[in-house]
Design an enzyme around this catalytic site. Structure first.
Site, PDB file in Angstrom:
ATOM      1  N   ARG A  26      77.991  27.116  73.892  1.00  0.00           N
ATOM      2  CA  ARG A  26      77.335  27.771  72.774  1.00  0.00           C
ATOM      3  C   ARG A  26      77.383  26.824  71.572  1.00  0.00           C
ATOM      4  O   ARG A  26      78.445  26.319  71.220  1.00  0.00           O
ATOM      5  CB  ARG A  26      78.057  29.064  72.436  1.00  0.00           C
ATOM      6  CG  ARG A  26      77.434  29.735  71.253  1.00  0.00           C
ATOM      7  CD  ARG A  26      78.199  30.955  70.838  1.00  0.00           C
ATOM      8  NE  ARG A  26      77.522  31.566  69.711  1.00  0.00           N
ATOM      9  CZ  ARG A  26      78.125  32.323  68.822  1.00  0.00           C
ATOM     10  NH1 ARG A  26      79.409  32.572  68.934  1.00  0.00           N
ATOM     11  NH2 ARG A  26      77.456  32.841  67.822  1.00  0.00           N
ATOM     12  N   ARG A  56      81.736  39.067  55.322  1.00  0.00           N
ATOM     13  CA  ARG A  56      80.674  38.358  54.575  1.00  0.00           C
ATOM     14  C   ARG A  56      79.882  39.326  53.708  1.00  0.00           C
ATOM     15  O   ARG A  56      79.619  40.453  54.112  1.00  0.00           O
ATOM     16  CB  ARG A  56      79.722  37.673  55.559  1.00  0.00           C
ATOM     17  CG  ARG A  56      80.357  36.503  56.260  1.00  0.00           C
ATOM     18  CD  ARG A  56      79.425  35.892  57.295  1.00  0.00           C
ATOM     19  NE  ARG A  56      80.165  35.610  58.502  1.00  0.00           N
ATOM     20  CZ  ARG A  56      79.622  35.571  59.714  1.00  0.00           C
ATOM     21  NH1 ARG A  56      78.331  35.775  59.875  1.00  0.00           N
ATOM     22  NH2 ARG A  56      80.369  35.310  60.759  1.00  0.00           N
ATOM     23  N   GLY A 104      79.882  39.809  62.616  1.00  0.00           N
ATOM     24  CA  GLY A 104      78.728  39.246  61.922  1.00  0.00           C
ATOM     25  C   GLY A 104      77.535  40.066  62.370  1.00  0.00           C
ATOM     26  O   GLY A 104      77.479  40.479  63.523  1.00  0.00           O
ATOM     27  N   ASN A 125      82.689  28.541  74.454  1.00  0.00           N
ATOM     28  CA  ASN A 125      82.347  28.810  73.062  1.00  0.00           C
ATOM     29  C   ASN A 125      83.522  28.314  72.220  1.00  0.00           C
ATOM     30  O   ASN A 125      84.541  28.984  72.110  1.00  0.00           O
ATOM     31  CB  ASN A 125      82.140  30.326  72.891  1.00  0.00           C
ATOM     32  CG  ASN A 125      81.745  30.705  71.488  1.00  0.00           C
ATOM     33  OD1 ASN A 125      81.704  29.863  70.590  1.00  0.00           O
ATOM     34  ND2 ASN A 125      81.460  31.976  71.286  1.00  0.00           N
TER      35      ASN A 125
HETATM   36  P1  ADP Z   1      81.783  39.725  67.035  1.00  0.00           P
HETATM   37  O1  ADP Z   1      80.727  39.557  65.996  1.00  0.00           O
HETATM   38  O2  ADP Z   1      83.115  39.139  66.648  1.00  0.00           O
HETATM   39  O3  ADP Z   1      81.339  39.401  68.440  1.00  0.00           O
HETATM   40  P2  ADP Z   1      81.772  42.451  67.980  1.00  0.00           P
HETATM   41  O4  ADP Z   1      80.366  42.455  68.431  1.00  0.00           O
HETATM   42  O5  ADP Z   1      82.847  42.553  68.991  1.00  0.00           O
HETATM   43  O6  ADP Z   1      82.085  41.279  66.998  1.00  0.00           O
HETATM   44  O7  ADP Z   1      81.926  43.697  66.974  1.00  0.00           O
HETATM   45  C1  ADP Z   1      83.104  43.970  66.314  1.00  0.00           C
HETATM   46  C2  ADP Z   1      82.882  45.213  65.454  1.00  0.00           C
HETATM   47  O8  ADP Z   1      82.552  46.311  66.311  1.00  0.00           O
HETATM   48  C3  ADP Z   1      84.106  45.622  64.652  1.00  0.00           C
HETATM   49  O9  ADP Z   1      83.746  45.943  63.321  1.00  0.00           O
HETATM   50  C4  ADP Z   1      84.556  46.881  65.367  1.00  0.00           C
HETATM   51  O10 ADP Z   1      85.196  47.789  64.521  1.00  0.00           O
HETATM   52  C5  ADP Z   1      83.238  47.442  65.854  1.00  0.00           C
HETATM   53  N1  ADP Z   1      83.474  48.458  66.883  1.00  0.00           N
HETATM   54  C6  ADP Z   1      84.020  48.289  68.091  1.00  0.00           C
HETATM   55  N2  ADP Z   1      84.167  49.492  68.708  1.00  0.00           N
HETATM   56  C7  ADP Z   1      83.717  50.422  67.839  1.00  0.00           C
HETATM   57  C8  ADP Z   1      83.601  51.834  67.842  1.00  0.00           C
HETATM   58  N3  ADP Z   1      84.033  52.521  68.879  1.00  0.00           N
HETATM   59  N4  ADP Z   1      83.054  52.447  66.777  1.00  0.00           N
HETATM   60  C9  ADP Z   1      82.634  51.738  65.699  1.00  0.00           C
HETATM   61  N5  ADP Z   1      82.716  50.408  65.633  1.00  0.00           N
HETATM   62  C10 ADP Z   1      83.257  49.765  66.673  1.00  0.00           C
END
Ligand code: ADP
Length: 400
Positions: free
Chosen positions: A90, A240, A211, A7
């Site tokens: 990806r 965003r 996102g 990716n």
């Molecule tokens: P990406 O879109 O970069 O793949 P992710 O799917 O890893 O992102 O999601 C990141 C988001 O998930 C961040 O806003 C983070 O704060 C949130 N997140 C991760 N763990 C928790 C948690 N325990 N409680 C609430 N939000 C969480």
């Protein structure tokens, strides 16, 4: 048979090596700051981390660094890159050309290139990653897996914008939607969890991460989704804005003397949680501030809850009902507070959440009450496995 998943971003490259015999992850890596001072690679094998720091001027050097980490005789997992049967890449924007994943050849590369104008932040970087891998591994078959492909089943009434048709006809201005591999993966898992064929299920899938996008998946096909021509549309996200009245742009630009690029930078990088709360783009930081009484953080969170609720209601109406609502990605999988708040007062729809069961993070679980007509599911997404499976399916089992 081992498959490498790549990716590539403009200054980063994530990779994962999967053994398709048992779909086990053999190694995971992240190369950061390509072309910027302070380049480094972090590779994880069986939970053990190794960091390599070395200047990288371009993606070819980054791929060389990945190869030497994967084949390193101390912490690597391969004797030689010949052990890799195929590479799955990806690609963010497949446009209307790609309704499914495709084996990469010159024609496919040209079609991805042609879509660069639609995704200037993503496709050129994805292409750099593909080209670099082809240069370093010229004999290895490669497959492109598109974020947009799953949504190509949307009908025109969902994908068109209310602007002159000419813009669609000449420029292909339309909704494409993103996170397709994730929406597709969790829909299929939901069917397995519910023990029902996907062809009879109406699902709302909520991919909530940095996102975020929502999708209406009817009988296994995406019929609507919240992200648009670019990943800027929909609910508010980490940085965003999500949906905004387009006239707001003109007003701000005129008032602040900004050009359109500056304006879009603000909407892409300085808005959402970050811009609203002034604290962080990360849900956990914003939640922490909200708990301490920060009003702006509280409002930002409430806006996200409300945005998700609106899409659930809209998609249930569009599909004539909903059998399951699925939460996935960082916030959807972990944020039980968000799931509880989003599902509050949704009994009118036939959906009631079991507040105790719901207090879990990152588990595949049905968190609805036993009598809830609509099932509420938490399903950890796995976009990498979709890319690996598609790659295997397209190149065949060429084990060696
Ligand atoms: P990406 O879109 O970069 O793949 P992710 O799917 O890893 O992102 O999601 C990141 C988001 O998930 C961040 O806003 C983070 O704060 C949130 N997140 C991760 N763990 C928790 C948690 N325990 N409680 C609430 N939000 C969480």
């Amino acid at each position: 048979m081992k498959i490498l998943i790549v990716n590539a971003g403009s200054s980063s490259l994530k990779y994962q090596l999967v053994d398709m015999l048992n779909e086990a992850t053999l190694a995971q890596g992240l190369i950061e700051r390509i072309g910027i001072e302070g380049s480094k690679l972090t590779q994880k094998v069986n939970g053990e981390k190794n960091v390599v720091k070395s200047p990288l001027t371009n993606h070819i050097e980054a791929v060389e660094m990945m190869v030497s980490a994967l084949t390193n005789n101390v912490y690597g997992v391969l004797k030689s890159m010949d052990e890799i049967s195929a590479v799955g890449h990806r690609v963010v924007q497949g446009g209307e050309h790609f309704t499914a994943s495709a084996v990469i050849n010159e024609e496919v590369l040209a079609a991805i290139d042609a879509n660069c104008a639609l995704a200037p932040l993503h496709n050129p970087a994805n292409l750099m990653g593909i080209r670099a891998c082809r240069e370093i591994m010229p004999k290895t078959p490669m497959v492109a897996v598109f974020d947009t492909a799953f949504h190509q089943t949307m009908p025109a009434k969902s994908f068109l914008y209310g602007v002159p048709m000419d813009y669609y006809k000449r420029l292909r201005v339309r909704r494409y939607g993103f996170h397709g591999t994730s929406h597709s993966y969790v829909s299929k898992r939901a069917a397995v969890m519910l023990g029902r064929p996907i062809e009879e299920l109406r699902l709302v899938t909520c991919h909530l991460g940095n996102g975020s996008s929502m999708a209406a998946v009817q009988f296994g096909k995406s019929v609507d989704t919240s992200m648009g021509m670019t990943p800027l549309e929909g609910v508010i996200m980490g940085t965003r804005s999500g949906n905004v009245d387009p006239a707001v742009l003109q007003f701000i630009m005129n008032s602040e003397n900004l050009d359109i690029n500056q304006m879009l930078d603000i909407l892409n990088k300085e808005s959402g949680f970050l811009g609203l709360s002034g604290i962080s783009s990360d849900m956990r930081d914003v939640e922490e501030a909200a708990e301490k009484g920060d009003k702006a953080a509280q409002i930002a969170i409430e806006m996200l809850y409300q945005g998700i609720k609106k899409y659930i209601g809209a998609y249930a109406a569009v599909m004539g009902g909903v059998d399951a609502i699925i939460f996935t990605a960082g916030i959807g999988e972990n944020g039980w507070e968000l799931r509880e708040a989003v599902m509050e007062n949704m009994e009118f729809l036939g959906a009631s959440i079991d507040k105790e069961k719901n207090k879990v993070r990152s588990q595949e679980i049905d968190v609805s009450m036993p009598d809830s007509k609509v099932r509420i599911l938490v399903i950890p997404t796995n976009e990498e496995i979709v890319i690996a499976r598609d790659t295997l399916a397209l190149v065949g089992n060429t084990d060696h």
